[in-house]
Design a protein around this motif. Structure first.
Motif, PDB file in Angstrom:
ATOM      1  N   MET A   1      31.237  45.629  57.364  1.00 18.84           N
ATOM      2  CA  MET A   1      30.088  45.658  58.277  1.00 18.84           C
ATOM      3  C   MET A   1      30.444  46.225  59.645  1.00 18.84           C
ATOM      4  O   MET A   1      29.633  46.898  60.283  1.00 18.84           O
ATOM      5  CB  MET A   1      29.506  44.254  58.412  1.00 18.84           C
ATOM      6  CG  MET A   1      28.813  43.820  57.133  1.00 18.84           C
ATOM      7  SD  MET A   1      27.934  42.280  57.358  1.00 18.84           S
ATOM      8  CE  MET A   1      29.179  41.091  56.907  1.00 18.84           C
ATOM      9  N   GLY A   2      31.680  45.967  60.107  1.00 17.18           N
ATOM     10  CA  GLY A   2      32.094  46.497  61.411  1.00 17.18           C
ATOM     11  C   GLY A   2      32.107  48.018  61.414  1.00 17.18           C
ATOM     12  O   GLY A   2      31.700  48.658  62.398  1.00 17.18           O
ATOM     13  N   ALA A   3      32.551  48.612  60.313  1.00 15.47           N
ATOM     14  CA  ALA A   3      32.563  50.077  60.214  1.00 15.47           C
ATOM     15  C   ALA A   3      31.134  50.614  60.215  1.00 15.47           C
ATOM     16  O   ALA A   3      30.838  51.640  60.843  1.00 15.47           O
ATOM     17  CB  ALA A   3      33.301  50.500  58.938  1.00 15.47           C
ATOM     18  N   GLU A   4      30.249  49.904  59.536  1.00 16.14           N
ATOM     19  CA  GLU A   4      28.835  50.316  59.503  1.00 16.14           C
ATOM     20  C   GLU A   4      28.232  50.242  60.911  1.00 16.14           C
ATOM     21  O   GLU A   4      27.484  51.126  61.341  1.00 16.14           O
ATOM     22  CB  GLU A   4      28.064  49.372  58.555  1.00 16.14           C
ATOM     23  CG  GLU A   4      26.728  49.881  58.104  1.00 16.14           C
ATOM     24  CD  GLU A   4      26.831  51.107  57.199  1.00 16.14           C
ATOM     25  OE1 GLU A   4      27.729  51.157  56.353  1.00 16.14           O
ATOM     26  OE2 GLU A   4      26.002  52.010  57.374  1.00 16.14           O
ATOM     27  N   GLU A   5      28.585  49.184  61.628  1.00 17.35           N
ATOM     28  CA  GLU A   5      28.101  49.030  63.009  1.00 17.35           C
ATOM     29  C   GLU A   5      28.652  50.149  63.896  1.00 17.35           C
ATOM     30  O   GLU A   5      27.921  50.718  64.718  1.00 17.35           O
ATOM     31  CB  GLU A   5      28.519  47.648  63.556  1.00 17.35           C
ATOM     32  CG  GLU A   5      27.750  46.505  62.910  1.00 17.35           C
ATOM     33  CD  GLU A   5      28.544  45.193  62.842  1.00 17.35           C
ATOM     34  OE1 GLU A   5      29.540  45.044  63.574  1.00 17.35           O
ATOM     35  OE2 GLU A   5      28.164  44.321  62.029  1.00 17.35           O
ATOM     36  N   ALA A   6      29.923  50.487  63.710  1.00 16.86           N
ATOM     37  CA  ALA A   6      30.530  51.549  64.529  1.00 16.86           C
ATOM     38  C   ALA A   6      29.803  52.878  64.301  1.00 16.86           C
ATOM     39  O   ALA A   6      29.463  53.586  65.254  1.00 16.86           O
ATOM     40  CB  ALA A   6      32.014  51.679  64.192  1.00 16.86           C
TER      41      ALA A   6
ATOM     42  N   VAL B   1      37.082  55.917  60.098  1.00 17.41           N
ATOM     43  CA  VAL B   1      35.794  55.685  60.760  1.00 17.41           C
ATOM     44  C   VAL B   1      35.689  56.573  62.004  1.00 17.41           C
ATOM     45  O   VAL B   1      34.646  57.181  62.276  1.00 17.41           O
ATOM     46  CB  VAL B   1      35.615  54.187  61.130  1.00 17.41           C
ATOM     47  CG1 VAL B   1      34.297  53.958  61.846  1.00 17.41           C
ATOM     48  CG2 VAL B   1      35.698  53.321  59.871  1.00 17.41           C
ATOM     49  N   GLU B   2      36.800  56.684  62.725  1.00 15.23           N
ATOM     50  CA  GLU B   2      36.831  57.558  63.903  1.00 15.23           C
ATOM     51  C   GLU B   2      36.481  58.995  63.503  1.00 15.23           C
ATOM     52  O   GLU B   2      35.680  59.668  64.169  1.00 15.23           O
ATOM     53  CB  GLU B   2      38.242  57.519  64.522  1.00 15.23           C
ATOM     54  CG  GLU B   2      38.409  58.331  65.791  1.00 15.23           C
ATOM     55  CD  GLU B   2      39.871  58.370  66.252  1.00 15.23           C
ATOM     56  OE1 GLU B   2      40.794  58.388  65.390  1.00 15.23           O
ATOM     57  OE2 GLU B   2      40.112  58.389  67.462  1.00 15.23           O
ATOM     58  N   ALA B   3      37.059  59.451  62.385  1.00 14.82           N
ATOM     59  CA  ALA B   3      36.800  60.825  61.919  1.00 14.82           C
ATOM     60  C   ALA B   3      35.334  60.978  61.481  1.00 14.82           C
ATOM     61  O   ALA B   3      34.706  62.017  61.746  1.00 14.82           O
ATOM     62  CB  ALA B   3      37.737  61.165  60.764  1.00 14.82           C
ATOM     63  N   GLN B   4      34.785  59.963  60.823  1.00  8.63           N
ATOM     64  CA  GLN B   4      33.374  60.032  60.396  1.00  8.63           C
ATOM     65  C   GLN B   4      32.459  60.155  61.623  1.00  8.63           C
ATOM     66  O   GLN B   4      31.478  60.894  61.607  1.00  8.63           O
ATOM     67  CB  GLN B   4      33.005  58.771  59.594  1.00  8.63           C
ATOM     68  CG  GLN B   4      33.628  58.716  58.216  1.00  8.63           C
ATOM     69  CD  GLN B   4      33.587  57.315  57.609  1.00  8.63           C
ATOM     70  OE1 GLN B   4      33.272  56.330  58.278  1.00  8.63           O
ATOM     71  NE2 GLN B   4      33.923  57.223  56.332  1.00  8.63           N
ATOM     72  N   ILE B   5      32.812  59.455  62.676  1.00  8.40           N
ATOM     73  CA  ILE B   5      32.004  59.515  63.899  1.00  8.40           C
ATOM     74  C   ILE B   5      32.144  60.897  64.555  1.00  8.40           C
ATOM     75  O   ILE B   5      31.149  61.482  65.003  1.00  8.40           O
ATOM     76  CB  ILE B   5      32.397  58.356  64.850  1.00  8.40           C
ATOM     77  CG1 ILE B   5      31.905  57.032  64.260  1.00  8.40           C
ATOM     78  CG2 ILE B   5      31.841  58.584  66.259  1.00  8.40           C
ATOM     79  CD1 ILE B   5      32.357  55.797  65.005  1.00  8.40           C
ATOM     80  N   ALA B   6      33.358  61.430  64.550  1.00 10.61           N
ATOM     81  CA  ALA B   6      33.568  62.775  65.122  1.00 10.61           C
ATOM     82  C   ALA B   6      32.761  63.815  64.347  1.00 10.61           C
ATOM     83  O   ALA B   6      32.194  64.741  64.945  1.00 10.61           O
ATOM     84  CB  ALA B   6      35.052  63.117  65.106  1.00 10.61           C
ATOM     85  N   GLU B   7      32.672  63.633  63.022  1.00  8.66           N
ATOM     86  CA  GLU B   7      31.931  64.591  62.177  1.00  8.66           C
ATOM     87  C   GLU B   7      30.463  64.692  62.561  1.00  8.66           C
ATOM     88  O   GLU B   7      29.843  65.737  62.409  1.00  8.66           O
ATOM     89  CB  GLU B   7      32.002  64.156  60.710  1.00  8.66           C
ATOM     90  CG  GLU B   7      33.151  64.768  59.941  1.00  8.66           C
ATOM     91  CD  GLU B   7      33.315  64.113  58.572  1.00  8.66           C
ATOM     92  OE1 GLU B   7      32.298  63.762  57.952  1.00  8.66           O
ATOM     93  OE2 GLU B   7      34.480  63.950  58.152  1.00  8.66           O
ATOM     94  N   ILE B   8      29.899  63.592  63.023  1.00  9.70           N
ATOM     95  CA  ILE B   8      28.474  63.633  63.406  1.00  9.70           C
ATOM     96  C   ILE B   8      28.311  63.925  64.901  1.00  9.70           C
ATOM     97  O   ILE B   8      27.229  63.752  65.471  1.00  9.70           O
ATOM     98  CB  ILE B   8      27.727  62.330  63.019  1.00  9.70           C
ATOM     99  CG1 ILE B   8      28.382  61.111  63.680  1.00  9.70           C
ATOM    100  CG2 ILE B   8      27.662  62.177  61.507  1.00  9.70           C
ATOM    101  CD1 ILE B   8      27.461  59.939  63.882  1.00  9.70           C
ATOM    102  N   GLY B   9      29.420  64.329  65.534  1.00  4.02           N
ATOM    103  CA  GLY B   9      29.342  64.711  66.949  1.00  4.02           C
ATOM    104  C   GLY B   9      29.441  63.541  67.901  1.00  4.02           C
ATOM    105  O   GLY B   9      29.186  63.681  69.103  1.00  4.02           O
ATOM    106  N   GLY B  10      29.850  62.382  67.391  1.00  6.24           N
ATOM    107  CA  GLY B  10      29.972  61.203  68.249  1.00  6.24           C
ATOM    108  C   GLY B  10      31.364  61.096  68.840  1.00  6.24           C
ATOM    109  O   GLY B  10      32.259  61.894  68.546  1.00  6.24           O
ATOM    110  N   GLU B  11      31.533  60.091  69.688  1.00 11.21           N
ATOM    111  CA  GLU B  11      32.824  59.893  70.346  1.00 11.21           C
ATOM    112  C   GLU B  11      33.343  58.495  70.034  1.00 11.21           C
ATOM    113  O   GLU B  11      32.632  57.506  70.230  1.00 11.21           O
ATOM    114  CB  GLU B  11      32.665  60.074  71.856  1.00 11.21           C
ATOM    115  CG  GLU B  11      33.915  60.628  72.501  1.00 11.21           C
ATOM    116  CD  GLU B  11      33.746  60.901  73.983  1.00 11.21           C
ATOM    117  OE1 GLU B  11      34.736  60.782  74.699  1.00 11.21           O
ATOM    118  OE2 GLU B  11      32.622  61.210  74.417  1.00 11.21           O
TER     119      GLU B  11
END
Ligand SMILES: NC(=O)c1ccc[n+]([C@@H]2O[C@H](COP(=O)([O-])OP(=O)(O)OC[C@H]3O[C@@H](n4cnc5c(N)ncnc54)[C@H](O)[C@@H]3O)[C@@H](O)[C@H]2O)c1
Length: 249
Positions: A17-22, A45-55
């Motif tokens: 759930m924490g990864a989903e929240e991130a 998870v960091e890489a998944q966020i970078a893929e969508i243009g997030g930080e």
């Protein structure tokens, strides 16, 4: 974008759930610190966020250790400039403990599930005060409301502690503009440390869910997002149960 410009630290953000929240927080515009002991999963998870243009950033944090909390909060503020949101989500399950009368297990459950929340708030709140406020969401459980068979009682005790320390912090920090709420998931996908699907105790609990199904991590993440966002501006000290009706009976 409901969290545009916000900085959030999510413990246990590497898995479940924490990864989903991130990921959800990042989609809503927040800069996210993924704080966990599982570096490899956290990096994913960091890489998944970078893929969508997030930080995002990864912070290696054992939530039961105060010195690591000090270091982690400082690292987040150094990188992102402030801390607006804390989600105390990391936890271990009482169902994975083989001896339900083990004192060591009691200490472990209380340290990782409950003391962690005290430590997280202790070190995050001073940073939130510097910017005039913030929001804290503490992840408890239906186990903070009712007892269960087949698990170490320390799990219920730790989750009950999370429920009440939330109210304590809500009352004590309201005038500083800091809102503190708890979220109580019900039957979710099994934790890394819990009994897995097919276990008789889990199946018995599943049979008690009025909606007749497991919850999805995003259904909890959406509740956490709401409480963390300004949409919940007059809500503090409350308990949001996300359990398909389990505790309504
Ligand atoms: N899954 C469920 O059925 C359920 C139900 C109710 C409440 N909860 C609660 O929701 C939260 C998340 O559960 P989940 O299902 O995602 O679990 P999970 O096991 O999938 O993930 C937990 C995460 O916490 C991390 N973690 C564990 N100990 C840590 C420590 N000492 N320091 C830092 N990180 C640590 C793990 O590495 C993992 O990434 C927990 O607090 C749990 O008690 C879960």
């Amino acid at each position: 974008m409901r969290l545009a410009g916000k900085v959030a630290l999510i413990t246990g953000g590497a898995h479940g759930m924490g990864a989903e929240e991130a990921r959800l927080f990042a989609r809503e515009g927040a800069k996210v610190a993924i704080a966990d002991i599982r570096e490899e999963d956290a990096r994913k998870v960091e890489a998944q966020i970078a893929e969508i243009g997030g930080e995002a950033m990864v912070v290696l944090l054992d939530v039961s250790q105060e010195d690591q909390w000090e270091r982690s909060v400082s690292a987040v503020v150094e990188r992102f400039g402030k801390l607006d949101i804390l989600v105390n989500n990391a936890g271990i399950s009482g169902s994975g403990e083989s001896d339900h009368q083990s004192t060591e297990a009691w200490d472990r459950l209380m340290d990782i599930n409950a003391k962690s929340v005290f430590l997280g708030m202790k070190h995050a709140i001073p940073e939130m005060k510097k910017t005039g406020g913030g929001a804290i969401v503490n992840i408890s459980s239906i186990s903070g409301f009712v007892g269960q068979e087949g698990i170490h009682p320390g799990y219920n005790a730790s989750k009950g502690a999370v429920r009440l320390i939330t109210k304590s912090a809500a009352v004590q920090h309201a005038k500083s503009g800091i809102r503190v709420n708890s979220v109580h998931p019900g039957m979710m996908p099994p934790m890394l440390t819990s009994f897995q699907r097919g276990d008789p105790n889990r199946e018995a609990m599943m049979a008690g869910v009025p909606m007749g199904r497991e919850g999805q991590p995003i259904e909890v993440a959406n509740a956490v997002l709401f409480l963390a966002s300004d949409e919940a501006s007059y809500i503090t000290g409350t308990e949001l149960i996300v359990d398909g009706g389990f505790t309504a009976k």
